[in-house]
Write a protein that holds these residues in place. Structure first.
Motif, PDB file in Angstrom:
ATOM      1  N   VAL A 195      76.074 119.246  38.760  1.00  0.00           N
ATOM      2  CA  VAL A 195      76.571 120.542  38.294  1.00  0.00           C
ATOM      3  C   VAL A 195      77.686 120.964  39.240  1.00  0.00           C
ATOM      4  O   VAL A 195      77.611 120.716  40.446  1.00  0.00           O
ATOM      5  CB  VAL A 195      75.451 121.609  38.298  1.00  0.00           C
ATOM      6  CG1 VAL A 195      76.020 123.002  38.033  1.00  0.00           C
ATOM      7  CG2 VAL A 195      74.395 121.278  37.262  1.00  0.00           C
TER       8      VAL A 195
ATOM      9  N   CYS B 204      78.832 116.308  33.712  1.00  0.00           N
ATOM     10  CA  CYS B 204      77.978 117.369  34.250  1.00  0.00           C
ATOM     11  C   CYS B 204      76.855 117.743  33.284  1.00  0.00           C
ATOM     12  O   CYS B 204      77.020 117.682  32.062  1.00  0.00           O
ATOM     13  CB  CYS B 204      78.808 118.623  34.546  1.00  0.00           C
ATOM     14  SG  CYS B 204      79.854 118.502  36.000  1.00  0.00           S
ATOM     15  N   LYS B 205      75.740 118.166  33.849  1.00  0.00           N
ATOM     16  CA  LYS B 205      74.649 118.714  33.040  1.00  0.00           C
ATOM     17  C   LYS B 205      74.937 120.157  32.657  1.00  0.00           C
ATOM     18  O   LYS B 205      74.372 120.671  31.685  1.00  0.00           O
ATOM     19  CB  LYS B 205      73.342 118.637  33.820  1.00  0.00           C
ATOM     20  CG  LYS B 205      72.811 117.222  33.990  1.00  0.00           C
ATOM     21  CD  LYS B 205      71.402 117.226  34.532  1.00  0.00           C
ATOM     22  CE  LYS B 205      70.778 115.840  34.432  1.00  0.00           C
ATOM     23  NZ  LYS B 205      69.363 115.842  34.880  1.00  0.00           N
ATOM     24  N   ALA B 206      75.778 120.832  33.448  1.00  0.00           N
ATOM     25  CA  ALA B 206      76.193 122.207  33.174  1.00  0.00           C
ATOM     26  C   ALA B 206      77.351 122.539  34.103  1.00  0.00           C
ATOM     27  O   ALA B 206      77.643 121.799  35.054  1.00  0.00           O
ATOM     28  CB  ALA B 206      75.046 123.191  33.396  1.00  0.00           C
TER      29      ALA B 206
ATOM     30  N   LYS C 130      84.172 132.502  32.251  1.00  0.00           N
ATOM     31  CA  LYS C 130      83.384 131.669  31.333  1.00  0.00           C
ATOM     32  C   LYS C 130      84.097 131.519  29.989  1.00  0.00           C
ATOM     33  O   LYS C 130      84.204 130.409  29.444  1.00  0.00           O
ATOM     34  CB  LYS C 130      82.005 132.294  31.128  1.00  0.00           C
ATOM     35  CG  LYS C 130      81.162 131.597  30.069  1.00  0.00           C
ATOM     36  CD  LYS C 130      79.773 132.220  29.965  1.00  0.00           C
ATOM     37  CE  LYS C 130      78.968 131.565  28.847  1.00  0.00           C
ATOM     38  NZ  LYS C 130      77.572 132.037  28.821  1.00  0.00           N
TER      39      LYS C 130
ATOM     40  N   CYS D 145      85.351 127.921  28.457  1.00  0.00           N
ATOM     41  CA  CYS D 145      84.862 127.448  27.152  1.00  0.00           C
ATOM     42  C   CYS D 145      86.016 127.166  26.199  1.00  0.00           C
ATOM     43  O   CYS D 145      86.018 126.152  25.483  1.00  0.00           O
ATOM     44  CB  CYS D 145      83.910 128.471  26.540  1.00  0.00           C
ATOM     45  SG  CYS D 145      82.319 128.613  27.388  1.00  0.00           S
TER      46      CYS D 145
ATOM     47  N   ASP E  22      76.564 127.888  25.915  1.00  0.00           N
ATOM     48  CA  ASP E  22      75.287 127.516  26.543  1.00  0.00           C
ATOM     49  C   ASP E  22      75.478 126.561  27.714  1.00  0.00           C
ATOM     50  O   ASP E  22      74.603 126.458  28.579  1.00  0.00           O
ATOM     51  CB  ASP E  22      74.359 126.857  25.511  1.00  0.00           C
ATOM     52  CG  ASP E  22      73.911 127.827  24.441  1.00  0.00           C
ATOM     53  OD1 ASP E  22      73.981 129.051  24.691  1.00  0.00           O
ATOM     54  OD2 ASP E  22      73.504 127.381  23.358  1.00  0.00           O
ATOM     55  N   PHE E  23      76.599 125.875  27.742  1.00  0.00           N
ATOM     56  CA  PHE E  23      76.870 124.886  28.782  1.00  0.00           C
ATOM     57  C   PHE E  23      77.358 125.543  30.074  1.00  0.00           C
ATOM     58  O   PHE E  23      77.255 124.963  31.157  1.00  0.00           O
ATOM     59  CB  PHE E  23      77.925 123.896  28.268  1.00  0.00           C
ATOM     60  CG  PHE E  23      78.225 122.752  29.182  1.00  0.00           C
ATOM     61  CD1 PHE E  23      77.316 121.719  29.372  1.00  0.00           C
ATOM     62  CD2 PHE E  23      79.439 122.693  29.859  1.00  0.00           C
ATOM     63  CE1 PHE E  23      77.605 120.655  30.223  1.00  0.00           C
ATOM     64  CE2 PHE E  23      79.737 121.633  30.700  1.00  0.00           C
ATOM     65  CZ  PHE E  23      78.812 120.609  30.879  1.00  0.00           C
ATOM     66  N   VAL E  24      77.902 126.748  29.980  1.00  0.00           N
ATOM     67  CA  VAL E  24      78.508 127.437  31.128  1.00  0.00           C
ATOM     68  C   VAL E  24      77.639 128.630  31.524  1.00  0.00           C
ATOM     69  O   VAL E  24      77.327 129.490  30.701  1.00  0.00           O
ATOM     70  CB  VAL E  24      79.940 127.904  30.806  1.00  0.00           C
ATOM     71  CG1 VAL E  24      80.574 128.573  32.029  1.00  0.00           C
ATOM     72  CG2 VAL E  24      80.798 126.735  30.338  1.00  0.00           C
ATOM     73  N   HIS E  25      77.239 128.679  32.793  1.00  0.00           N
ATOM     74  CA  HIS E  25      76.356 129.727  33.313  1.00  0.00           C
ATOM     75  C   HIS E  25      77.086 130.549  34.365  1.00  0.00           C
ATOM     76  O   HIS E  25      77.815 129.995  35.191  1.00  0.00           O
ATOM     77  CB  HIS E  25      75.101 129.100  33.937  1.00  0.00           C
ATOM     78  CG  HIS E  25      74.334 128.220  33.004  1.00  0.00           C
ATOM     79  ND1 HIS E  25      73.243 128.664  32.284  1.00  0.00           N
ATOM     80  CD2 HIS E  25      74.510 126.910  32.653  1.00  0.00           C
ATOM     81  CE1 HIS E  25      72.778 127.671  31.547  1.00  0.00           C
ATOM     82  NE2 HIS E  25      73.528 126.602  31.746  1.00  0.00           N
TER      83      HIS E  25
ATOM     84  N   ILE F  30      68.126 123.412  34.104  1.00  0.00           N
ATOM     85  CA  ILE F  30      69.078 122.332  33.821  1.00  0.00           C
ATOM     86  C   ILE F  30      68.454 120.973  34.115  1.00  0.00           C
ATOM     87  O   ILE F  30      68.598 120.010  33.356  1.00  0.00           O
ATOM     88  CB  ILE F  30      70.347 122.518  34.655  1.00  0.00           C
ATOM     89  CG1 ILE F  30      71.138 123.721  34.141  1.00  0.00           C
ATOM     90  CG2 ILE F  30      71.231 121.262  34.617  1.00  0.00           C
ATOM     91  CD1 ILE F  30      72.231 124.167  35.071  1.00  0.00           C
TER      92      ILE F  30
END
Length: 352
Positions: free
Chosen positions: A102, A135-137, A146, A150, A158-161, A350
């Protein structure tokens, strides 16, 4: 998940926003997980040398013009190791070709302003998309950033926190005074828009002096030339890098912080100024409205009359009293106590 590898290989001994954020993440994550670390700065506290991979200093941020290339080469070497496990890099400098990771992307300023970040632009446009796919996230520091990530990289929300920027200590500092100067923190690039403040000097030069901190490079030189052209040398002081102690004193004694950026991912200096109970004058860009809401005086970029209104408001006692109340609410929202909870929750989700 109880183990994590923290990649801080790019963090040197003199840190700006990226480095401060990374070190705050390090401190909080080491309270939660068993951490292996990748470090070049061995002066950090709480180093477990048996669980540390020592990285070369020539890849750290700001080391030299070749640091970016050296980082890429070292990143590919790291990705071949079998002992890293789950890797978190609190900057955009992820491992090339490594699936279990990540990263944090703080902003896309270099995409929007490629002329002032040419090497970063190349990295963000051609290298970073491949790292993101591995990346996992992805983490970032604001909802505005964000949305930008995106849209540009075509990834889902949902992929970006969001793990926002925050202060290590957000308690109020009472022992302050007003020495009659405006403070600018961060003047290395044109998007900081400090030239607009200087060009609107007629609205403040009879009331305040001006101190500009962290001015460097061609933009710092341009600001010095502009100050000379406008005959402001007696009231404007331009400094380069300052220590944490000197910066603290500058915040403590200023009349207000001015931060009129054209683009930001977050904006730590306004948060720091609010801790010292100082008013802040900001540009009305989306991210500042998101983070600081009603706690700031806003100017419209390119509108001189909005600068005039801002300095009138700065002298309005009732307005200043209201701003202080709003500042307390903002400070309470952005703390590393809350960020630690977010980091733990999101990283565990994650990695299931």
């Amino acid at each position: 998940m109880d183990k994590i590898t923290l990649n801080l290989s790019m963090i040197g001994e003199k840190n700006t926003g990226l480095g401060v954020y990374a070190l705050n993440c390090r401190r909080e994550l080491k309270k939660i997980f068993k951490c292996k670390e990748i470090l070049s700065n061995m002066n950090l506290p709480d180093i477990d040398i048996d669980n540390t991979i020592i990285s070369p200093k020539n890849i750290t941020l700001g080391y030299s013009k070749w640091a970016s290339l050296n980082r890429l080469i070292y990143s590919k070497k790291l990705a071949l190791r079998s002992d890293l496990g789950f890797v978190y890099t609190p900057t955009q400098h992820g491992l090339i070709g490594y699936k279990n990771q990540v990263i944090t992307i703080h902003d896309l300023i270099c995409i929007h302003k490629p002329e002032q970040h040419k090497i970063q632009y190349w990295y963000f446009k051609y290298i970073l998309p491949h790292i993101i796919k591995d990346c996992k996230a992805v983490f970032t520091v604001s909802n505005t950033a964000k949305k930008d990530i995106c849209q540009y990289y075509h990834v889902s929300e949902d992929f970006v926190h969001v793990i926002p920027n925050a202060l290590e200590d957000n308690s109020i500092i009472e022992d302050t005074r007003d020495d009659g100067y405006l403070l600018v923190v961060g003047a290395a690039y044109e998007h900081k828009n400090i030239h607009e403040l200087i060009n609107n000097d007629k609205y403040w030069k009879d009331k305040y002096k001006l101190k500009i901190v962290s001015a460097k490079g061609s933009y710092g030189d341009y600001l010095k030339t502009l100050v000379k052209q406008r005959n402001l040398e007696d009231i404007v002081e331009i400094k380069g890098f300052v220590s944490d102690e000197e910066l603290s004193e500058l915040y403590r004694n200023c009349s207000a912080l001015v931060y009129p950026s054209l683009w930001e991912g977050f904006g730590i200096p306004p948060l720091e100024a609010m801790r010292y109970q100082k008013p802040v004058i900001l540009s009305n860009i989306d991210v500042f409205k998101e983070i600081f809401e009603e706690a700031a005086i806003y100017i419209n970029i390119g509108e001189p009359l909005s600068w005039e209104r801002a300095f009138v408001e700065l002298k309005d006692i009732n307005k200043m009293r209201k701003l202080k109340n709003f500042e307390l609410k903002v400070l309470s929202k952005y703390s590393w106590i809350e960020n630690k909870k977010r980091l733990k929750k999101v990283l565990c989700e994650i990695n299931n």
